[in-house]
Design a protein around this motif. Structure first.
Motif, mmCIF file in Angstrom:
data_model
loop_
_atom_site.group_PDB
_atom_site.id
_atom_site.type_symbol
_atom_site.label_atom_id
_atom_site.label_comp_id
_atom_site.label_asym_id
_atom_site.label_seq_id
_atom_site.Cartn_x
_atom_site.Cartn_y
_atom_site.Cartn_z
ATOM 1 N N TYR A 143 -17.451 13.524 -7.120
ATOM 2 C CA TYR A 143 -16.410 12.926 -6.280
ATOM 3 C C TYR A 143 -15.964 13.955 -5.254
ATOM 4 O O TYR A 143 -15.605 15.084 -5.600
ATOM 5 N N LEU A 195 -13.469 14.716 -1.960
ATOM 6 C CA LEU A 195 -12.320 14.326 -1.145
ATOM 7 C C LEU A 195 -12.758 14.269 0.313
ATOM 8 O O LEU A 195 -13.144 15.282 0.906
ATOM 9 N N ASN A 196 -12.742 13.074 0.869
ATOM 10 C CA ASN A 196 -13.247 12.833 2.222
ATOM 11 C C ASN A 196 -12.397 13.561 3.259
ATOM 12 O O ASN A 196 -11.195 13.336 3.367
ATOM 13 N N LYS A 255 -19.651 10.085 -4.651
ATOM 14 C CA LYS A 255 -18.620 9.175 -4.180
ATOM 15 C C LYS A 255 -17.631 9.935 -3.310
ATOM 16 O O LYS A 255 -17.018 10.897 -3.757
ATOM 17 N N SER A 272 -14.069 9.794 -1.225
ATOM 18 C CA SER A 272 -12.833 9.022 -1.277
ATOM 19 C C SER A 272 -12.793 8.046 -0.108
ATOM 20 O O SER A 272 -13.217 8.369 1.010
ATOM 21 N N GLU A 273 -12.315 6.837 -0.380
ATOM 22 C CA GLU A 273 -12.261 5.818 0.666
ATOM 23 C C GLU A 273 -11.328 6.235 1.801
ATOM 24 O O GLU A 273 -11.581 5.949 2.970
ATOM 25 N N ILE A 304 -4.489 11.049 -2.955
ATOM 26 C CA ILE A 304 -5.833 10.475 -3.002
ATOM 27 C C ILE A 304 -6.558 10.900 -4.278
ATOM 28 O O ILE A 304 -7.128 10.072 -5.002
ATOM 29 N N VAL A 305 -6.550 12.188 -4.570
ATOM 30 C CA VAL A 305 -7.274 12.698 -5.738
ATOM 31 C C VAL A 305 -6.619 12.228 -7.032
ATOM 32 O O VAL A 305 -7.306 11.865 -7.991
ATOM 33 N N TYR A 365 -7.708 8.762 -8.112
ATOM 34 C CA TYR A 365 -9.059 8.743 -8.677
ATOM 35 C C TYR A 365 -9.081 9.358 -10.079
ATOM 36 O O TYR A 365 -9.705 8.821 -10.999
#
Length: 353
Positions: free
Chosen positions: A177, A179-180, A254, A256-257, A271-272, A275
């Motif tokens: 995962y 973080l975008n 993945k 983050s959206e 955000i994190v 998830y």
């Protein structure tokens, strides 16, 4: 109920039986009840040995003692029973210790009562139920990290991909995962990103076998940047770990959206955290990587990894180390994270008054 709790229940029953036998012996015929009391003590030791053989640790832990004294217990019925009996034994110990100084009390009976009480307290502390979530025997590994800006000159995706070193022969899949970062959607950085991406990928492909990869379709110029990054990360992983044949299909990446500015701690945390809460189950084991990204993201990963069921790693910059030795786990037992957190909470409470 997890298996460790069964040991706690058995120890609780043995403790009550042993103290009943001791009470009958002190108040009646000690020679008659002494063998039964000793038998329960032996059974507790046998239970402790069996637990150790099955990798269940039952030791005198200062953390548990502190929690019991502070009434900070797990919200479970078994934990409540242990707390109640602990409080009773504390009062009992006070009375028995006082009776040692009473001239009209039988000294031997007072000593026996004190020993029974101390043994009960030690048993309650050692077999106190574990409030942590029990993981399945082979949980899926979930690696959580930020991502640095692509730089083919220092291969800065290495700290991100090196986490796959923690997978073993039993693993056939894992999840990464990321973080975008809003950096990758910055219009002013697109030319630089494309140039660095192409150069990085070219260097990796030169070392890979000359055959078309099943993910090559994402190389189109119109492909979203996250798909391109996913492809690049997998190629770096395949180059770094050629023995892990499951990576092309088994490594799930993945992003983050929601994008996050790596300089905004609150947004990154939100955000994190969302998830992590969804993934923190018995079927997953969470690993946090504090190296990729900014210092703020590294601090966030450290904060998220305080939980005892989570692991925290970083990638060492020591050039003297072999590549496989650069991935280091943070030994949280040696770092006073809980003390630091408690101090921070105290400070926040003082500021809110």
């Amino acid at each position: 109920m997890n298996y460790r709790d069964y040991y706690s229940w058995i120890a609780l029953v043995l403790l009550i039986l042993g103290e009943y036998f001791a009470l009958r012996g002190i108040r009646g015929n000690w020679s008659c009840w002494e063998p039964w009391a000793i038998t329960t003590i032996v059974c507790v030791f046998v239970l402790w040995i069996v637990g150790q053989c099955f990798n269940y640790s039952f030791n005198f832990r200062s953390v548990i003692l502190t929690k019991l004294l502070a009434n900070a217990i797990v919200p479970k019925r078994l934990g409540t029973i242990y707390l109640l009996l602990f409080v009773i034994h504390i009062g009992w110990l006070t009375n028995t210790m006082m009776s040692l100084y009473m001239p009209d009390q039988n000294l031997w009976d007072a000593i026996k009562a004190t020993c029974v009480c101390v043994f009960g307290l030690v048993t309650l502390i050692c077999f106190f139920p574990d409030g942590r979530k029990q993981k399945s025997k082979i949980p899926q590994k979930v690696f959580i990290s930020g991502i640095s800006a692509i730089n083919p000159f220092n291969h800065n995706l290495t700290p991100l991909v090196r986490m796959l070193q923690l997978t073993d022969d039993k693993d056939t899949s894992c999840e990464l995962y990321v973080l975008n970062s809003s950096y990758y959607s910055d219009k002013n950085e697109q030319e630089k990103i494309k140039r660095n991406y192409d150069q990085y990928l070219k260097e990796i492909l030169i070392k890979m076998p000359k055959k078309e990869h099943p993910m090559a379709k994402v190389l189109g110029t119109n492909a979203p940047i996250n798909e391109k990054l996913e492809y690049l990360i997998k190629m770096v992983a395949m180059d770094m770990f050629p023995e892990k044949k499951w990576i092309p299909d088994g490594l799930k990446i993945k992003f983050s959206e929601q994008e996050a500015d790596y300089n905004q701690f609150d947004l990154c945390f939100e955000i994190v955290d969302k998830y992590v809460k969804a993934k923190d189950t018995k079927d997953n084991r969470l690993y946090f990587n504090l190296t990729p990204g900014t210092g703020i993201v590294g601090s966030l990963m450290t904060l998220m990894a305080i939980d005892g069921n989570r692991s925290l790693y970083y990638y060492s910059q020591d050039t003297r180390l072999d590549e496989k030795d650069k991935l280091k786990e943070v030994d949280k037992a040696q770092v006073p994270l809980h003390n630091l957190l408690s101090q921070a909470l105290d400070t926040l409470e003082d500021n809110n008054k």
